[in-house]
Design an enzyme around this catalytic site. Structure first.
Site, PDB file in Angstrom:
ATOM      1  N   SER A 136       0.825  -1.197   0.000  1.00 18.64           N
ATOM      2  CA  SER A 136       0.000   0.000   0.000  1.00 18.64           C
ATOM      3  C   SER A 136       0.869   1.262   0.000  1.00 18.64           C
ATOM      4  O   SER A 136       1.715   1.412  -0.882  1.00 18.64           O
ATOM      5  CB  SER A 136      -0.974  -0.045   1.184  1.00 18.64           C
ATOM      6  N   ASP A 160      -0.225  -5.188  -3.381  1.00 16.81           N
ATOM      7  CA  ASP A 160      -1.593  -4.700  -3.524  1.00 16.81           C
ATOM      8  C   ASP A 160      -1.706  -3.185  -3.624  1.00 16.81           C
ATOM      9  O   ASP A 160      -2.533  -2.562  -2.955  1.00 16.81           O
ATOM     10  CB  ASP A 160      -2.474  -5.224  -2.389  1.00 16.81           C
ATOM     11  N   HIS A 293      -6.547  -6.882   1.131  1.00 19.26           N
ATOM     12  CA  HIS A 293      -5.495  -5.880   0.923  1.00 19.26           C
ATOM     13  C   HIS A 293      -4.250  -6.163   1.763  1.00 19.26           C
ATOM     14  O   HIS A 293      -3.130  -6.026   1.277  1.00 19.26           O
ATOM     15  CB  HIS A 293      -6.063  -4.495   1.258  1.00 19.26           C
TER      16      HIS A 293
END
Length: 312
Positions: A136, A160, A293
């Site tokens: 992220s 992700d 995620h």
């Protein structure tokens, strides 16, 4: 606070969250569930001459050439299960404004702003060049580091995230962090579980303990500076600070080392985002794992296999 954090190991500075003496107490239970050995773990602080501290955890008995960067609102311990599954020396960094690292007075936690702090930690502690893994916000920061200092990065692994990710995932994160104070850690555990975060209750309790603190008035709050991060770093429409996606794409396009994107089947990188990523970075590998995620928490063995391959 200064954004250049290069320098020697330092003691805890005033204004930071005191180090948690019990922070490694969860490793044994995690290791047992994973059938893994418990590594030695040590918290290290790296400070600039201005005293802005970035904290990290060194796992293993040798200087690490694998460095892990977490996402917004998380901390270095999000990688514990992945580290245990790897079984190799690893350095997991608390990004500025998170975990035991200092908060920035300007609340700017964009990738280009915090990348120098990561560079300073790698120079001071790691055995470079490193396999740099970022999830992220940590993934975009890793790309900024690799673009600025290619000599420090041998392989880049993004978890992700791509620069085209915008409202879907961040909206969920902002909703979760709309509430910032709780009467107890158990109430916070209940809250996290109600959002489907943190896995089972045991893992949720561990995550809450490592990512919160109890104030003198007994109120439980998050360790990180996310009230402002949510308004600025994740909000593309914020009038105060927008996400510079073009700059993030330029970073990735300038990286010359091998790059791998790991997608979670229930994560933020949908098929459309993956297609755009492939157009921008045609040489990159794209791997899909069955996970949300936070791939590192739900599919640690599988992610460790990806990192191990990049490390070989």
């Amino acid at each position: 606070m200064a954004s250049d954090h290069s320098g020697s190991t330092a003691t805890q500075q005033s204004g930071l969250v005191p180090h948690d003496a019990e922070e490694f107490s969860f490793l044994a239970g995690q290791a047992e569930r994973l059938g893994a050995a418990v590594p030695n773990a040590e918290r290290i602080d790296v400070a600039s001459s201005a005293g802005a501290v970035v904290s990290a955890i060194a796992y293993g008995d040798a200087p690490a050439d694998i460095v892990l960067l977490h996402g917004a609102g998380l901390n270095a311990h999000t990688w514990d299960a992945t580290v245990l599954s790897l079984g190799e020396p690893v350095l997991a960094v608390d990004l500025p404004g998170h975990g035991d690292s200092a908060w920035r007075e300007d609340a700017d936690y964009s990738p280009h702003t915090i990348a120098p702090a990561v560079i300073g930690v790698i120079e001071a502690v790691a055995s470079s060049p490193v396999v740099l893994v970022g999830q992220s916000l940590g993934g975009l920061t890793a790309a900024a580091v690799a673009a600025a200092r290619p000599d420090l990065v041998s392989r880049l692994v993004l978890v992700d995230i791509t620069p085209s990710i915008d409202q879907g995932g961040p909206e969920k994160l902002r909703a979760f962090y709309e509430r910032l104070e709780f009467s107890s850690r158990e109430e916070l555990v209940d809250y996290a579980v109600s959002f489907g975060l943190g896995g089972d209750r045991v893992e949720a309790r561990r995550g809450v303990h490592l990512n919160s603190r109890v104030r003198e008035d007994g109120v439980v709050e998050w360790k990180h500076h996310f009230a402002t991060i949510a308004a600025h770093a994740l909000d593309a429409s914020s009038p105060a600070r927008t996400i510079d996606r073009a700059a993030n794409w330029r970073d990735l396009e300038s990286v010359r080392t091998e790059t791998t994107l790991v997608r979670g089947t229930r994560g933020f990188v949908d098929d459309s985002a993956a297609d755009v990523f492939r157009e921008h970075i045609p040489s990159a590998s794209i791997i899909t794992l069955d996970a949300p995620h936070n791939v590192q928490e739900v599919a640690p063995r599988e992610l460790a296999d990806v990192i191990r391959k990049a490390h070989s």
